[in-house]
Design a protein around this motif. Structure first.
Motif, PDB file in Angstrom:
ATOM      1  N   VAL A   1       0.844  -1.200   0.000  1.00  0.00           N
ATOM      2  CA  VAL A   1       0.000   0.000   0.000  1.00  0.00           C
ATOM      3  C   VAL A   1       0.877   1.247   0.000  1.00  0.00           C
ATOM      4  O   VAL A   1       0.635   2.196  -0.762  1.00  0.00           O
ATOM      5  N   LYS A   2       1.899   1.255   0.840  1.00  0.00           N
ATOM      6  CA  LYS A   2       2.808   2.411   0.907  1.00  0.00           C
ATOM      7  C   LYS A   2       3.505   2.655  -0.431  1.00  0.00           C
ATOM      8  O   LYS A   2       3.706   3.797  -0.842  1.00  0.00           O
ATOM      9  N   ASP A   3       3.863   1.572  -1.105  1.00  0.00           N
ATOM     10  CA  ASP A   3       4.576   1.688  -2.376  1.00  0.00           C
ATOM     11  C   ASP A   3       3.657   2.060  -3.539  1.00  0.00           C
ATOM     12  O   ASP A   3       4.139   2.310  -4.647  1.00  0.00           O
TER      13      ASP A   3
ATOM     14  N   GLY B   1      -0.381   4.859   6.658  1.00  0.00           N
ATOM     15  CA  GLY B   1      -0.368   6.313   6.769  1.00  0.00           C
ATOM     16  C   GLY B   1      -1.450   7.014   5.976  1.00  0.00           C
ATOM     17  O   GLY B   1      -1.359   8.224   5.744  1.00  0.00           O
ATOM     18  N   LEU B   2      -2.508   6.282   5.585  1.00  0.00           N
ATOM     19  CA  LEU B   2      -3.563   6.882   4.767  1.00  0.00           C
ATOM     20  C   LEU B   2      -4.718   7.407   5.595  1.00  0.00           C
ATOM     21  O   LEU B   2      -5.494   8.234   5.125  1.00  0.00           O
TER      22      LEU B   2
ATOM     23  N   GLY C   1      -8.431   3.687  -2.066  1.00  0.00           N
ATOM     24  CA  GLY C   1      -8.681   4.134  -3.438  1.00  0.00           C
ATOM     25  C   GLY C   1      -7.823   5.305  -3.864  1.00  0.00           C
ATOM     26  O   GLY C   1      -7.623   5.533  -5.063  1.00  0.00           O
ATOM     27  N   LYS C   2      -7.288   6.048  -2.882  1.00  0.00           N
ATOM     28  CA  LYS C   2      -6.451   7.206  -3.218  1.00  0.00           C
ATOM     29  C   LYS C   2      -5.071   6.811  -3.726  1.00  0.00           C
ATOM     30  O   LYS C   2      -4.401   7.607  -4.386  1.00  0.00           O
ATOM     31  N   VAL C   3      -4.634   5.605  -3.418  1.00  0.00           N
ATOM     32  CA  VAL C   3      -3.262   5.229  -3.787  1.00  0.00           C
ATOM     33  C   VAL C   3      -3.188   4.038  -4.745  1.00  0.00           C
ATOM     34  O   VAL C   3      -2.118   3.757  -5.278  1.00  0.00           O
ATOM     35  N   VAL C   4      -4.291   3.325  -4.961  1.00  0.00           N
ATOM     36  CA  VAL C   4      -4.212   2.170  -5.869  1.00  0.00           C
ATOM     37  C   VAL C   4      -4.056   2.640  -7.309  1.00  0.00           C
ATOM     38  O   VAL C   4      -4.524   3.718  -7.685  1.00  0.00           O
TER      39      VAL C   4
END
Length: 319
Positions: free
Chosen positions: A53-55, A308-309, A122-125
């Motif tokens: 997720v972080k990456d 951290g989301l 959904g903000k980072v995928v």
């Protein structure tokens, strides 16, 4: 009206009544539910998933909360489409439209913990995908619905779709759209439900998905991951058939979230498969999120928080 015609009309009426009764019972149950305490998470998110997720190397494949209600209604649609005795076109249209109307009424709880966590992820995928037909996930994510065929027609591949958006420096389309892999109730001609429809869409599905699973990690939520699915099985088989010719360590690891009681069966589906079982043991991880469905929301919330989301203390959210 002939006796056969009367019997067919009567049977069609029974199916319509069953669909309506099923939907109304589900709605009543939802209205009676009240937010309860947040359940503890017996299985915290594994660090490898948190790091993915972080990456920002994930593709979200989600069924979300309403799969059970949807499955019941769509079972009625299958009955209609394969109705014995060849119902008239009007009878099929009536029953089919009833099912689609009911599915269009499904609405998510936007304040639930699951909804908040899904929105955060959904903000980072890289992409958000669903095999559901309804608009629930689209509403939760605030994304418009589109199809694999539409993406392929404009960009040629899903990876080019993502990379073109990221190169644009703006909030690109791939972060504003939800890919409805099996169609949408708002376009009844797009729904993939029976074998002929799977066959007709097989080429576009594989052309869309294969580059994604070769480059990004799937996070599969609310689905078994398609070990015995007419679209997903050929996809996994293709990947497994080619992995020995590649550096297998470079293949992404995909994650299927599962209940504790369901995880052994899901692992067997993947790991005992004659074609892709060996590959799956190294590249498909079945992660248990809890002992009951209500723990999915807290699990996803913790995953988003550890990455951290989201604030880790958002316990006021309902499940």
């Amino acid at each position: 009206m002939s006796v056969a015609g009367f019997a067919l009309a009567f049977a069609a009426g029974l199916v319509a009544g069953w669909l309506l009764k099923t939907f109304l019972a589900w709605r009543q149950q939802q209205c009676q539910q009240r937010p309860g305490p947040v359940l503890p998470i017996p299985f915290p998110p594994p660090e490898v998933l948190v790091q993915a997720v972080k990456d920002e190397q994930l593709v979200l494949l989600a069924g979300f909360d309403y799969a059970a209600a949807q499955a019941l209604l769509l079972k009625g649609m299958q009955v209609i489409k394969g109705f014995p005795g060849h119902p008239t076109a009007d009878e099929k249209v009536f029953l089919g439209e009833l099912t689609l109307v009911l599915l269009q009424q499904l609405q998510p709880d936007l304040d639930s913990m699951t909804a908040h966590a899904i929105r955060a992820l959904g903000k980072v995928v890289k992409l958000a995908l669903t095999t559901n037909y309804d608009g629930v996930l689209s509403t939760v994510l605030g994304r418009t619905m589109t199809s694999p065929a539409a993406v392929l027609q404009r960009w040629g591949s899903a990876v080019d779709y993502v990379e073109a958006g990221e190169a644009s420096g703006t909030v690109a389309r791939h972060r504003k759209e939800l890919i409805q892999l099996h169609g949408s109730v708002y376009d009844k001609g797009s729904i993939v439900l029976l074998d002929p429809e799977y066959t007709a869409t097989q080429t576009d599905f594989q052309k869309f998905m294969l580059p994604l699973v070769g480059q990004y990690s799937l996070l599969i939520v609310g689905s078994r991951g398609g070990a015995h699915d007419a679209h997903f099985t050929p996809m996994w088989q293709h990947v497994a058939a080619n992995w020995r010719r590649d550096d297998s360590s470079s293949h992404p690891v995909h994650t299927v979230l599962a209940l504790e009681r369901e995880s052994p069966a899901i692992r067997r589906e993947f790991y005992s498969d004659a074609v892709f079982g060996d590959w799956a043991k190294e590249h498909i991880s079945v992660v248990e999120y809890g002992t009951q469905h209500a723990q999915l929301g807290p699990f996803l919330h913790q995953l988003a928080a550890q990455a951290g989301l989201e604030p880790s203390n958002s316990t006021k959210l309902t499940q």
